[in-house]
Design an enzyme around this catalytic site. Structure first.
Site, PDB file in Angstrom:
ATOM      1  N   LYS A 246       0.869  -1.189   0.000  1.00 59.04           N
ATOM      2  CA  LYS A 246       0.000   0.000   0.000  1.00 59.04           C
ATOM      3  C   LYS A 246       0.896   1.227   0.000  1.00 59.04           C
ATOM      4  O   LYS A 246       1.551   1.528   0.996  1.00 59.04           O
ATOM      5  CB  LYS A 246      -0.945   0.009   1.203  1.00 59.04           C
ATOM      6  CG  LYS A 246      -1.962   1.161   1.140  1.00 59.04           C
ATOM      7  CD  LYS A 246      -2.988   1.062   2.257  1.00 59.04           C
ATOM      8  CE  LYS A 246      -4.234   1.918   2.019  1.00 59.04           C
ATOM      9  NZ  LYS A 246      -4.004   3.325   1.828  1.00 59.04           N
ATOM     10  N   ARG A 251      -3.751   8.733  -5.424  1.00 54.52           N
ATOM     11  CA  ARG A 251      -4.381   7.878  -6.433  1.00 54.52           C
ATOM     12  C   ARG A 251      -4.432   8.607  -7.766  1.00 54.52           C
ATOM     13  O   ARG A 251      -4.853   9.775  -7.813  1.00 54.52           O
ATOM     14  CB  ARG A 251      -5.800   7.545  -5.953  1.00 54.52           C
ATOM     15  CG  ARG A 251      -6.595   6.618  -6.845  1.00 54.52           C
ATOM     16  CD  ARG A 251      -6.309   5.194  -6.463  1.00 54.52           C
ATOM     17  NE  ARG A 251      -7.116   4.226  -7.174  1.00 54.52           N
ATOM     18  CZ  ARG A 251      -8.114   3.527  -6.624  1.00 54.52           C
ATOM     19  NH1 ARG A 251      -8.448   3.737  -5.368  1.00 54.52           N
ATOM     20  NH2 ARG A 251      -8.759   2.618  -7.308  1.00 54.52           N
ATOM     21  N   ARG A 266      -8.285  10.980  -7.457  1.00 55.29           N
ATOM     22  CA  ARG A 266      -9.464  10.265  -6.980  1.00 55.29           C
ATOM     23  C   ARG A 266     -10.656  11.207  -6.802  1.00 55.29           C
ATOM     24  O   ARG A 266     -11.790  10.808  -6.973  1.00 55.29           O
ATOM     25  CB  ARG A 266      -9.097   9.600  -5.651  1.00 55.29           C
ATOM     26  CG  ARG A 266     -10.275   9.050  -4.932  1.00 55.29           C
ATOM     27  CD  ARG A 266      -9.825   8.278  -3.736  1.00 55.29           C
ATOM     28  NE  ARG A 266     -10.842   8.345  -2.725  1.00 55.29           N
ATOM     29  CZ  ARG A 266     -10.711   7.887  -1.513  1.00 55.29           C
ATOM     30  NH1 ARG A 266      -9.573   7.330  -1.141  1.00 55.29           N
ATOM     31  NH2 ARG A 266     -11.685   7.972  -0.659  1.00 55.29           N
ATOM     32  N   GLU A 295      -1.088   4.474  -8.071  1.00 54.75           N
ATOM     33  CA  GLU A 295      -0.778   5.408  -6.992  1.00 54.75           C
ATOM     34  C   GLU A 295       0.516   6.132  -7.349  1.00 54.75           C
ATOM     35  O   GLU A 295       1.547   5.499  -7.604  1.00 54.75           O
ATOM     36  CB  GLU A 295      -0.607   4.628  -5.680  1.00 54.75           C
ATOM     37  CG  GLU A 295      -0.441   5.491  -4.449  1.00 54.75           C
ATOM     38  CD  GLU A 295      -1.764   5.874  -3.770  1.00 54.75           C
ATOM     39  OE1 GLU A 295      -2.849   5.664  -4.355  1.00 54.75           O
ATOM     40  OE2 GLU A 295      -1.696   6.401  -2.647  1.00 54.75           O
ATOM     41  N   PHE A 335      -1.656  -0.438 -10.563  1.00 56.21           N
ATOM     42  CA  PHE A 335      -2.179  -1.701 -10.021  1.00 56.21           C
ATOM     43  C   PHE A 335      -3.450  -2.146 -10.732  1.00 56.21           C
ATOM     44  O   PHE A 335      -4.055  -3.138 -10.348  1.00 56.21           O
ATOM     45  CB  PHE A 335      -2.377  -1.642  -8.503  1.00 56.21           C
ATOM     46  CG  PHE A 335      -3.098  -0.424  -7.997  1.00 56.21           C
ATOM     47  CD1 PHE A 335      -4.444  -0.246  -8.233  1.00 56.21           C
ATOM     48  CD2 PHE A 335      -2.412   0.535  -7.259  1.00 56.21           C
ATOM     49  CE1 PHE A 335      -5.116   0.859  -7.760  1.00 56.21           C
ATOM     50  CE2 PHE A 335      -3.070   1.660  -6.769  1.00 56.21           C
ATOM     51  CZ  PHE A 335      -4.429   1.822  -7.025  1.00 56.21           C
ATOM     52  N   ARG A 410     -16.884   0.334  -2.369  1.00 52.32           N
ATOM     53  CA  ARG A 410     -15.955  -0.014  -1.291  1.00 52.32           C
ATOM     54  C   ARG A 410     -16.471  -1.333  -0.742  1.00 52.32           C
ATOM     55  O   ARG A 410     -17.518  -1.386  -0.125  1.00 52.32           O
ATOM     56  CB  ARG A 410     -15.955   1.058  -0.206  1.00 52.32           C
ATOM     57  CG  ARG A 410     -14.857   0.863   0.833  1.00 52.32           C
ATOM     58  CD  ARG A 410     -15.014   1.817   1.993  1.00 52.32           C
ATOM     59  NE  ARG A 410     -14.668   3.201   1.720  1.00 52.32           N
ATOM     60  CZ  ARG A 410     -13.437   3.696   1.684  1.00 52.32           C
ATOM     61  NH1 ARG A 410     -12.398   2.895   1.883  1.00 52.32           N
ATOM     62  NH2 ARG A 410     -13.230   4.959   1.453  1.00 52.32           N
ATOM     63  N   LYS A 416      -7.673  -3.256   2.998  1.00 50.99           N
ATOM     64  CA  LYS A 416      -6.378  -2.667   3.364  1.00 50.99           C
ATOM     65  C   LYS A 416      -5.991  -3.094   4.770  1.00 50.99           C
ATOM     66  O   LYS A 416      -6.839  -3.205   5.654  1.00 50.99           O
ATOM     67  CB  LYS A 416      -6.420  -1.152   3.240  1.00 50.99           C
ATOM     68  CG  LYS A 416      -7.506  -0.489   4.053  1.00 50.99           C
ATOM     69  CD  LYS A 416      -7.501   1.015   3.821  1.00 50.99           C
ATOM     70  CE  LYS A 416      -8.714   1.640   4.481  1.00 50.99           C
ATOM     71  NZ  LYS A 416      -8.812   3.066   4.372  1.00 50.99           N
TER      72      LYS A 416
HETATM   73  P1  ATP Z   1      -6.250   5.629   3.309  1.00 47.46           P
HETATM   74  O1  ATP Z   1      -6.616   6.965   3.881  1.00 47.46           O
HETATM   75  O2  ATP Z   1      -6.114   4.560   4.303  1.00 47.46           O
HETATM   76  O3  ATP Z   1      -5.170   5.696   2.289  1.00 47.46           O
HETATM   77  P2  ATP Z   1      -8.313   5.903   1.542  1.00 47.46           P
HETATM   78  O4  ATP Z   1      -9.525   6.370   2.228  1.00 47.46           O
HETATM   79  O5  ATP Z   1      -7.480   6.891   0.811  1.00 47.46           O
HETATM   80  O6  ATP Z   1      -7.463   5.126   2.577  1.00 47.46           O
HETATM   81  P3  ATP Z   1      -9.022   3.331   0.743  1.00 47.46           P
HETATM   82  O7  ATP Z   1      -9.993   2.858  -0.222  1.00 47.46           O
HETATM   83  O8  ATP Z   1      -9.403   3.130   2.129  1.00 47.46           O
HETATM   84  O9  ATP Z   1      -8.719   4.843   0.468  1.00 47.46           O
HETATM   85  O10 ATP Z   1      -7.646   2.641   0.456  1.00 47.46           O
HETATM   86  C1  ATP Z   1      -7.301   2.459  -0.854  1.00 47.46           C
HETATM   87  C2  ATP Z   1      -6.365   3.552  -1.280  1.00 47.46           C
HETATM   88  O11 ATP Z   1      -5.037   3.132  -1.075  1.00 47.46           O
HETATM   89  C3  ATP Z   1      -6.492   3.784  -2.746  1.00 47.46           C
HETATM   90  O12 ATP Z   1      -7.432   4.788  -3.017  1.00 47.46           O
HETATM   91  C4  ATP Z   1      -5.113   4.166  -3.185  1.00 47.46           C
HETATM   92  O13 ATP Z   1      -4.994   5.571  -3.183  1.00 47.46           O
HETATM   93  C5  ATP Z   1      -4.201   3.610  -2.112  1.00 47.46           C
HETATM   94  N1  ATP Z   1      -3.342   2.493  -2.573  1.00 47.46           N
HETATM   95  C6  ATP Z   1      -2.010   2.405  -2.372  1.00 47.46           C
HETATM   96  N2  ATP Z   1      -1.511   1.275  -2.866  1.00 47.46           N
HETATM   97  C7  ATP Z   1      -2.532   0.588  -3.424  1.00 47.46           C
HETATM   98  C8  ATP Z   1      -2.636  -0.665  -4.096  1.00 47.46           C
HETATM   99  N3  ATP Z   1      -1.594  -1.462  -4.300  1.00 47.46           N
HETATM  100  N4  ATP Z   1      -3.877  -1.034  -4.516  1.00 47.46           N
HETATM  101  C9  ATP Z   1      -4.941  -0.259  -4.309  1.00 47.46           C
HETATM  102  N5  ATP Z   1      -4.896   0.931  -3.681  1.00 47.46           N
HETATM  103  C10 ATP Z   1      -3.705   1.362  -3.234  1.00 47.46           C
END
Ligand code: ATP
Length: 577
Positions: A246, A251, A266, A295, A335, A410, A416
């Site tokens: 991660k 994004r 995003r 990312e 990814f 989601r 995660k």
């Molecule tokens: P967080 O604040 O924990 O980063 P978030 O709210 O931004 O989470 P989530 O859907 O909870 O978003 O977590 C997925 C996010 O993690 C994705 O939107 C992306 O930006 C990031 N990410 C990083 N590495 C990866 C990966 N290998 N695959 C998918 N998403 C990834």
């Protein structure tokens, strides 16, 4: 429909403090509009001319608007500025100076076209041109229209109408209830363009909305990840998984259409110019059309280290883009692939899509494939998680190898896992600031004592209170909050805010902060997750970790549903079966 008629609705939308009323008023407005009006109108109620992902802004600064108002109403600039000092809102200034100009008959479509001309004016003499065009528009409208036009031009028409509210209103306008929201939302997840959906719905009905397809150049709503507490829970629930690092960056969705490349964030912002090395790298790829998901992260080749989120976020800037790109180059870990040479790939199993990613970006030194490990072993998953963390990454994202790409969803196809902290909650949550209390003592100097934070209730498009926030910020950050809050404060509770507590000052829900807390507790004082007489949820010992407005819209904040799930997981941990 005339712009004057629209303005009456904008006034009504502005003054309501009930979300249901917001939907009803908007639905009424929609029933009165024709298929060619509904698209521009849909952008205008959100203070825009085009969908969020198109970087078209009317973009008039205060100085220019003052000059245009002065020109329109034959008043001196100084006089307009003085009135502005008194009223604090150039929209009100224009309305006052428009005096008793009678209601005009300019159609919504014409006003939209003329605002587009203003936005498009560029090059030598464009400032003059923008001013005169805007002045002549102001001259032709009634006071309420002048007020809203000025706010639109300044980018300050914020009626707090979220995307789901627009979708609900469209459904209501046709069916008298919300039943078409899922169909409309599905299309929205594929095309991210409310105006296009409204127009298609009006002219072609449900079937044509369903037929709206993924297209290169229009961002797709991102698939998001759920949370689970630990590797055991992941393997128990998902079985065989594809594990990826991660990355804690931003994004990006990269669209390539021949030589034309666009990069979207995003929250649907256009990063094409800001993240120029990603754009250039995508131009080098041999496929004709592509949509890649990944990312972006600042990576130091010398240190062989991923740099913290704040450094990646600092690349989002308007000026000095080239120098920033040299000093802090980005790479993107790709990814996913959603589209290739005219073919929608979202229905393919994840494993197959990932194999295509490798093929498509082979050889690029900027677009890199996110590595995966496939496993159904708790030990392997745990070790991969620890490896990731030791490399300075946030943790891992675990994906079902056979899952399709579900735009905007989601769910447990992606989960995660992050590093644990000593607290009960092992992840931060993102809250939206909805109000503040005046401070005492030293805090009073900053004008803010405690903040009221909320989470997003996605079903009802509302922000529900979950905690007061008082710690985690430096003096400078408190000052920063106060400055932002000054621009966001409103006299009454915004229609989309749901709170029993009444802060000293209500804020438009816009600022997103990342918060760490020890645990989630039931609470009768907060509305997040409250159903009937059942209490809502509160956070215990919350502290602000960072500001997240850089990459998150308020609607991207943690949802009530996620909080309920986290609470359930927390209870399970406390009472192991
Ligand atoms: P967080 O604040 O924990 O980063 P978030 O709210 O931004 O989470 P989530 O859907 O909870 O978003 O977590 C997925 C996010 O993690 C994705 O939107 C992306 O930006 C990031 N990410 C990083 N590495 C990866 C990966 N290998 N695959 C998918 N998403 C990834």
């Amino acid at each position: 429909m005339t712009f004057a008629e629209l303005s009456v609705y904008l006034d009504r939308l502005e003054s309501t403090s009930s979300r249901n009323e917001l939907v009803k008023t908007l639905a009424e407005l929609y029933t009165k509009s024709s298929p060619d009006e509904i698209q521009p109108l849909t952008y205008q109620i959100q203070g825009r001319l085009v969908p969020f992902f198109e970087p078209v802004e009317i973009g008039l600064g205060e100085k220019l608007v003052i000059a245009a108002i002065a020109q329109a109403f034959a008043t001196a600039n100084a006089e307009v500025a003085k009135l502005f000092g008194r009223l604090g809102d150039l929209g009100l200034v224009a309305a006052q100076l428009a005096g008793n100009a009678s209601s005009s008959t300019l159609p919504v479509t014409e006003v939209h076209a003329r605002l587009m001309d203003i936005a498009g004016a560029a090059g030598a003499g464009s400032v003059e041109k923008k001013r005169s065009l805007f002045a002549s528009l102001l001259k032709q409208v009634d006071p309420a229209s002048a007020k809203h036009l000025v706010r639109m031009a300044l980018g300050r028409l914020r009626l707090g109408i979220g995307d789901p509210t627009v979708l609900d209103a469209l459904s209501f306008a046709k069916k008298g209830d919300r039943s078409l929201r899922p169909l409309l939302e599905g299309a929205y997840n594929r095309v991210s363009d409310l105006g296009l959906i409204a127009k298609t719905f009006w002219s072609g009905g449900e079937d044509e909305v369903t037929a709206l397809k993924i297209t290169v150049g229009r961002p797709i709503r991102s698939q998001l990840a759920e949370r689970l507490p630990n590797p055991e829970a992941v393997i128990r629930r998902l079985g065989l998984v594809a594990v990826q690092p991660k990355y804690d960056g931003i994004r990006v969705q990269i669209h390539k259409n021949g030589a034309a490349v666009r990069v979207f964030s995003r929250n649907l912002e256009d990063y094409t110019l800001m993240f120029s090395e990603l754009t250039a790298a995508a131009q080098q790829l041999t496929d004709d059309t592509l949509i890649l998901d990944g990312e972006a992260i600042a990576y130091s080749k010398e240190l062989e280290e991923y740099l913290p989120f704040q450094l990646t976020a600092s690349r989002r800037r308007q000026h000095g883009i080239e120098q920033a790109a040299q000093e802090l180059p980005l790479v993107a870990f790709v990814f996913d692939i959603l589209y290739r040479n005219g073919r929608d790939l979202t229905e393919l199993p994840y494993e197959e899509r990932l194999a295509l990613v490798d093929e498509v970006i082979a050889g690029s030194t900027v677009l890199l494939p996110a590595p995966i490990i496939k496993t159904d072993s708790v030990e392997v998953l745990t070790k991969t998680l620890l490896d990731s963390i030791s490399q300075g990454l946030e943790g891992v994202v675990v994906k079902r190898p056979d899952s399709k790409y579900q735009a905007g969803a989601r769910n447990f196809n992606w989960v995660k896992l992050k590093r644990h902290t000593s607290g009960e909650l092992n992840d931060t949550v993102d809250l939206v600031l909805i109000g503040y209390y005046f401070g005492k003592g030293k805090r009073a100097d900053f004008g803010v004592g405690a903040l009221l934070g909320g989470v997003y209730d996605a079903d009802n498009d509302r922000f529900a209170s979950i905690t007061k926030l008082g710690t985690g910020l430096s003096d400078a950050e408190w000052r920063q909050i106060h400055e932002r809050a000054d621009q966001l404060q409103v006299d009454q509770r915004p229609a989309r805010v749901d709170s029993i507590l009444v802060p000293d000052v209500w804020l438009k829900p816009e600022v997103v902060v990342e918060v760490m807390a020890d645990e989630i507790t039931p609470s009768p004082r907060h509305t997040a997750g409250r159903v009937g007489d059942e209490p809502g949820f509160a956070l215990r010992f919350p502290r602000i970790v960072s500001f997240r407005s850089a990459d998150k819209r308020p609607e991207d904040a943690t949802t009530v549903k996620e909080i309920a799930e986290l609470f359930r997981q927390q209870r399970q941990r406390k009472q192991p079966a």
